[in-house]
Design a protein around this motif. Structure first.
Motif, mmCIF file in Angstrom:
data_model
loop_
_atom_site.group_PDB
_atom_site.id
_atom_site.type_symbol
_atom_site.label_atom_id
_atom_site.label_comp_id
_atom_site.label_asym_id
_atom_site.label_seq_id
_atom_site.Cartn_x
_atom_site.Cartn_y
_atom_site.Cartn_z
ATOM 1 N N ASP A 1 0.870 -1.169 0.000
ATOM 2 C CA ASP A 1 0.000 0.000 0.000
ATOM 3 C C ASP A 1 0.914 1.228 0.000
ATOM 4 O O ASP A 1 1.879 1.274 0.767
ATOM 5 C CB ASP A 1 -0.878 0.032 1.250
ATOM 6 C CG ASP A 1 -1.860 -1.142 1.280
ATOM 7 O OD1 ASP A 1 -1.951 -1.862 0.259
ATOM 8 O OD2 ASP A 1 -2.510 -1.342 2.312
ATOM 9 N N VAL A 2 0.597 2.199 -0.831
ATOM 10 C CA VAL A 2 1.474 3.361 -0.994
ATOM 11 C C VAL A 2 0.829 4.594 -0.363
ATOM 12 O O VAL A 2 -0.327 4.907 -0.635
ATOM 13 C CB VAL A 2 1.768 3.630 -2.477
ATOM 14 C CG1 VAL A 2 2.620 4.881 -2.639
ATOM 15 C CG2 VAL A 2 2.466 2.426 -3.089
ATOM 16 N N GLN B 1 -6.690 2.348 -5.512
ATOM 17 C CA GLN B 1 -6.583 1.028 -4.915
ATOM 18 C C GLN B 1 -5.203 0.875 -4.272
ATOM 19 O O GLN B 1 -4.196 0.952 -4.945
ATOM 20 C CB GLN B 1 -6.798 -0.040 -5.983
ATOM 21 C CG GLN B 1 -8.251 -0.101 -6.419
ATOM 22 C CD GLN B 1 -8.432 -0.973 -7.623
ATOM 23 O OE1 GLN B 1 -7.904 -0.687 -8.695
ATOM 24 N NE2 GLN B 1 -9.184 -2.039 -7.459
ATOM 25 N N ARG B 2 -5.198 0.719 -2.978
ATOM 26 C CA ARG B 2 -3.966 0.574 -2.191
ATOM 27 C C ARG B 2 -3.084 1.821 -2.272
ATOM 28 O O ARG B 2 -1.880 1.746 -2.086
ATOM 29 C CB ARG B 2 -3.194 -0.678 -2.615
ATOM 30 C CG ARG B 2 -4.033 -1.946 -2.523
ATOM 31 C CD ARG B 2 -3.196 -3.213 -2.464
ATOM 32 N NE ARG B 2 -1.841 -3.071 -2.918
ATOM 33 C CZ ARG B 2 -1.421 -3.379 -4.142
ATOM 34 N NH1 ARG B 2 -2.270 -3.852 -5.030
ATOM 35 N NH2 ARG B 2 -0.161 -3.240 -4.463
ATOM 36 N N THR B 3 -3.692 2.973 -2.583
ATOM 37 C CA THR B 3 -2.939 4.223 -2.512
ATOM 38 C C THR B 3 -3.709 5.229 -1.661
ATOM 39 O O THR B 3 -4.919 5.371 -1.803
ATOM 40 C CB THR B 3 -2.677 4.838 -3.891
ATOM 41 O OG1 THR B 3 -3.929 5.131 -4.522
ATOM 42 C CG2 THR B 3 -1.893 3.920 -4.792
ATOM 43 N N THR B 4 -2.965 5.908 -0.787
ATOM 44 C CA THR B 4 -3.548 6.971 0.031
ATOM 45 C C THR B 4 -2.576 8.139 0.062
ATOM 46 O O THR B 4 -1.402 7.989 -0.285
ATOM 47 C CB THR B 4 -3.785 6.507 1.485
ATOM 48 O OG1 THR B 4 -2.542 6.040 2.026
ATOM 49 C CG2 THR B 4 -4.814 5.398 1.565
#
Lengths: 538, 426
Positions: A207-208, B406-409
């Motif tokens: 996760d980035v 998706q899977r980025t914040t």
């Protein structure tokens, strides 16, 4: 007495050659040949037998290759014409492709790698016959280790993004080896770090988390502390960032990451302004990489050839990619007893991310470049690159409508991401239109990676290679285009006017159904001829 | 034909620090403070571009300072369609727009700010080419950003305590195009060209080839009295059909509507995968939230707050009271996006998610979802919360994690509104 020559104008009246040259696929004439090979003499055939028949079946073509069919002279003219329809690095003041470090790559180094001593070598040949080359690779590793402060270096990867991938793959392998692979699922980066860091981390399954600058335009340490947790696998940052802003709190960043058990990875693609001044390991980084093709003076364009160098602390060394060149013996200090061998990656290594042990021609060029400069010379490179950049910064900021957002009023390291937002608001002319117009003056120009965080961006990196006169010339071109935007916007909007290509049809490049970079694909996509039949027909 | 309207008092309140120029008393105060309108000068800049492309053409306009003077100064020929009084008001602008349309103008060029845009939209609406929408809602699809803007507008007209007019006056245009010459103090509406020169360039292109594409753009305005108290609450008053020139070079490198939609969808998918079973999610208004609902396979009230539990919508268009009841039933979290360009997470367009509701949601009350570009478009300004409760705002201020894909914040700063306007960066 002066020669009867008219004075040159302040700005070049550049005009590119235009040959209306078809693509080579369109020049093919069935049956035309470059070389007509005479038949074998009977004596030779008798002496060597059926050479082709002795080849393994898997290496023999069932049908001839589907290549354009042309005579030698037509091929020569074709490529010479194309070479004139080009704005190459050796023609223009090539500082407009910021972040790419378009410096001068000495021609003598090209001659070195063009000698038969190197071109005739093969990575699979017996190391006993390749000691000289292997020694160069090994010595280059040691020099990069010294420059970065790292314990071990691998030159295995073939480009910057492959090296960044190796960084995160090593970090992942390290945490897995320590039983924390499941726990540590997040990687933290900044919006102005090169996007390959976020991309590689995501491709590696993480996760980035992206951080934005603080009120002063620097990477936000408070935001980092908010983001760090026991889930953090690593921070992956560039410094200086793509804005040219150096994070003065970088040691605190690394310490904060280590404080939660995370690793710190340093993208040193932007190292040209800090060579010999700061070192990754001295700031505490665990992993770093360089682009030999950028900082270390080897010619490169968008398609390469690249060469990556991954440096790590001793704790990460078992995970380095390979094969690698290692030195055996020589412990007594005598070079004569040392032998260089190619070692396959060990059990903990992330393994191979490319064939063999590196892009040898670029490693030799980088080695020659460093040896010619010496340690003091490397530091001088950085100092001149920074001086050039800040001189250019002052010149560009004198142009009405140009600005350098973030950390306003402060100096930058080796490049600056500028903005034409004020000019855009005044004239409606975009940075991309200015870039196209710049080519009318024989200058290359680039905007920014996406997303455009700086509005109407352009990124200049003057390196150490360019003279004050050349920087003045580039700034004068920008000032002229800004003037045109105000007084004659249509000229800018309808540019280029003195280029081979008018407007690029990007749809052809973006659509997988329409791009054709091989003869076979061209035949199939544009003429509906199936791949098999084009081979057979050829 | 080209039509021109100049609002001769546009922008007069700006230099006077009055946050706008609406109303006769404000204009009088602005004059006393030495304010002067830039509208005529800016309209002349735009017309100069038109004049160089089409020298001497006739321009439909209004007598005196509302257009005639500028048209003459630009060396063009005015054709007068209206004769307003000496001291003009917004109704004169509406009447002028109507008259221009009746006289056959295909493009109305107007110099002013948001108030002028609003009057032009109203005037064009009344000629019958532009129909007020039934029920006071915009029925035409408003994409992406527009939905979020609309959500904010709907609330500020319909939901403010004290029972203001619930009717949203919204129009959609057919036929007559319009573009603004930026000359006002407030210009929240995306109906203005980036500069007077650019407005002139578009008008000239319109006259020369007459085939520029049109895009439906919102007319927004803020309550200036509220703005002077440092509150920004843009309301949606209608739409105008605005011509634009597509980029001529390297357009593929620029963001396209398709890219924007993909980014919204990616953010929504990222949020969908972050939702946990057994938790009640209070989905706020906005286009990103509608996309999230689509990802979850549930219906969504576009402008309301809906409650989703384990992939099912359990409550639609909930009131504050109902949300408090939901929060009492078990773990719950509010899911919101960034509203419009101002960066509000709470307190604009979603006031059902009140301080009391947020207080009932526990330690981690907010899940924020937005495409990265929305954060970038803030230009370094922080996100804002304004629940009306200083303690709740203080608890929310600091940093928030925004789901961008998706899977980025992204971690982004949040301020309470009294900090609004402070530059974060650059």
């Amino acid at each position: 007495m002066s020669l009867p020559v008219a004075p040159k104008p302040a700005l070049r009246r550049f005009h590119q050659a235009s040959w209306d040259e078809p693509i080579i696929f369109e020049l093919s004439t069935p049956g035309e040949r470059g070389v007509l090979v005479t038949g074998l003499e009977a004596g030779v055939r008798d002496a060597v037998g059926d050479v082709v028949g002795d080849l393994p079946a898997g290496l023999r073509r069932a049908v001839p290759p589907a290549l354009p069919e042309m005579g030698q002279m037509r091929v020569l003219k074709h490529y010479l014409r194309l070479s004139q329809e080009n704005l190459g690095a050796d023609f223009n003041v090539d500082i407009g492709q910021g972040t790419c470090t378009m410096k001068y790559a000495p021609k003598v180094n090209d001659q070195l790698v063009g000698t038969p001593a190197l071109t005739a070598m093969h990575p699979l040949q017996d190391p006993a016959d390749a000691q000289g080359v292997l020694e160069i690779v090994w010595n280059t590793e040691r020099m990069i280790a010294e420059i970065s402060g790292m314990d071990e270096v691998s030159l295995h990867t073939q480009g910057g993004s492959a090296a960044i991938w190796s960084n995160i793959a090593m970090i992942r392998a390290y945490h897995e080896a320590n039983g924390e692979g499941e726990q540590r699922r997040e990687v933290i980066t900044t919006i102005f770090s090169h996007p390959s860091n976020a991309a590689a981390a995501k491709a590696a399954g993480y996760d980035v988390i992206t951080l934005y600058p603080d009120a002063d335009g620097y990477p936000d340490l408070d935001a980092l502390k908010r983001a760090l947790s026991p889930r953090t696998a690593a921070i992956m940052v560039t410094n200086p960032e793509d804005t040219g802003i150096y994070n003065p709190a970088i040691k605190e960043w690394v310490d904060a990451a280590h404080g939660v058990g995370a690793l710190a990875s340093y993208d040193q693609a932007n190292a040209n302004g800090i060579l010999g001044i700061t070192r990754a390991r001295d700031a505490g980084f665990d992993v770093c990489h360089f682009n030999l093709h950028k900082t270390f003076g080897t010619p490169h364009g968008c398609g390469g050839p690249g060469a990556g160098a991954n440096g790590v602390s001793a704790a990460l060394a078992p995970f380095l990619p390979g094969p690698r060149v290692v030195r055996e013996g020589g412990a007594d200090g005598s070079a004569s007893s040392a032998r260089f061998v190619v070692r396959e990656p060990g059990e903990q290594s992330i393994g191979a991310v490319a064939p063999f042990f590196g892009v040898v021609p670029n490693i030799v060029r980088a080695y020659a470049w460093m040896m010619a400069l010496g340690a003091d010379g490397l530091r001088a490179v950085a100092e001149i690159a920074v001086l050039n950049n800040n001189y250019l910064l002052k010149k560009v900021l004198e142009i009405p409508g140009a600005s350098a957002p973030y950390a306003t009023g402060r100096r930058r390291i080796e490049q600056v991401r500028y903005s034409w937002q004020e000019l855009f608001e005044e004239t409606g002319v975009t940075s991309e239109e200015i870039g196209v117009r710049a080519s009318d003056f024989g200058m290359h120009y680039w905007t920014s990676h996406h997303p455009y965080v700086v509005p109407q961006p352009f990124t200049l990196e003057p390196t150490e290679s360019y003279s004050m006169a050349e920087l003045d010339e580039y700034a004068a071109v920008l000032a002229e285009i800004a003037r045109e935007a105000r007084e004659d916007a249509e000229t800018v909007r309808t540019a280029p006017h003195r280029q081979t290509v008018h407007h690029t049809h990007h749809d052809d490049l973006d659509d997988p159904e329409r791009w054709a970079i091989t003869w076979r694909a061209y035949q199939r996509k544009y003429f509906g001829i199936p791949a098999d039949s084009t081979e057979a027909a050829a | 034909m080209l039509g021109l309207i100049v609002n001769p008092v546009a922008g007069i309140g700006g230099p006077a620090g009055l946050a706008g120029s609406d109303g006769a008393d404000v204009q009088a105060r602005a004059s006393q403070r030495g304010g002067a309108s830039r509208a005529a000068e800016r309209a002349l800049t735009a017309l100069a571009v038109v004049a160089s492309a089409r020298p001497g053409i006739r321009v439909l306009t209004v007598a005196g300072p509302m257009g005639e003077d500028v048209v003459r100064e630009a060396g063009l020929e005015p054709v007068l369609v209206a004769h307003p009084p000496v001291h003009t008001t917004g109704s004169d602008t509406s009447a002028a727009a109507r008259a221009l349309a009746d006289a056959g103008a295909s493009l109305v060029l107007f110099a002013g700010g948001d108030g002028t845009a609003r009057d032009v939209a109203e005037g064009l609406a009344s000629v019958g080419r532009v129909a007020p929408d039934e029920g006071g809602r915009v029925s035409r699809p408003v994409h992406g950003e527009g939905l979020d803007t609309l959500a904010g507008a709907r609330y500020s007209t319909g939901g403010v305590a004290g029972g203001l007019d619930m009717t949203l006056r919204a129009y959609s245009t057919d036929g007559v195009a319009a573009i603004g010459i930026p000359a006002g103090v407030k210009m929240y509406s995306p109906v203005f060209a980036v500069s007077p020169r650019a407005a002139g360039g578009i008008a000239a292109a319109w006259l020369v080839d007459g085939s520029l594409p049109l895009i439906e753009r919102e007319v927004l305005d803020v309550d200036e009295a509220a703005l002077r108290r440092a509150r920004v609450e843009p309301q949606l008053y209608g739409t105008l059909a605005v011509p634009y020139r597509p980029g001529r070079t390297q357009a593929r490198k620029a963001a396209t509507p398709a890219d924007e939609f993909a980014a919204v969808r990616a953010a929504a998918r990222g949020a969908a995968s972050a939702l946990r079973p057994g938790v009640r999610y209070l989905l706020g208004p906005g286009g990103t939230m509608s996309e999230l609902a689509r990802e979850l396979g549930v219906s969504k009230t576009p402008l309301g707050v809906d409650v989703v539990l384990d992939g099912r919508r359990v409550l639609a268009d909930a009131s504050e009271r109902e949300l408090l009841d939901e929060a009492a039933r078990g773990p719950a979290q509010a899911v919101v996006t960034v509203i419009g360009g101002q960066g509000f997470l709470l307190g604009r367009g979603n006031q059902q998610l009140s301080a009391r509701v947020l207080g009932a949601l526990g330690d981690d009350p907010l899940l924020v979802v937005a495409p990265e570009q929305k954060l970038i478009d803030l230009g370094g300004r922080p996100l804002l919360v304004d629940t009306g409760d200083a303690d709740v705002d203080a608890a929310l201020a600091g940093f928030v994690r925004v789901i961008t894909g998706q899977r980025t914040t992204s971690i982004y700063p949040v301020h309470a509104p009294e900090h609004e306007g402070e530059g974060h960066a650059p």
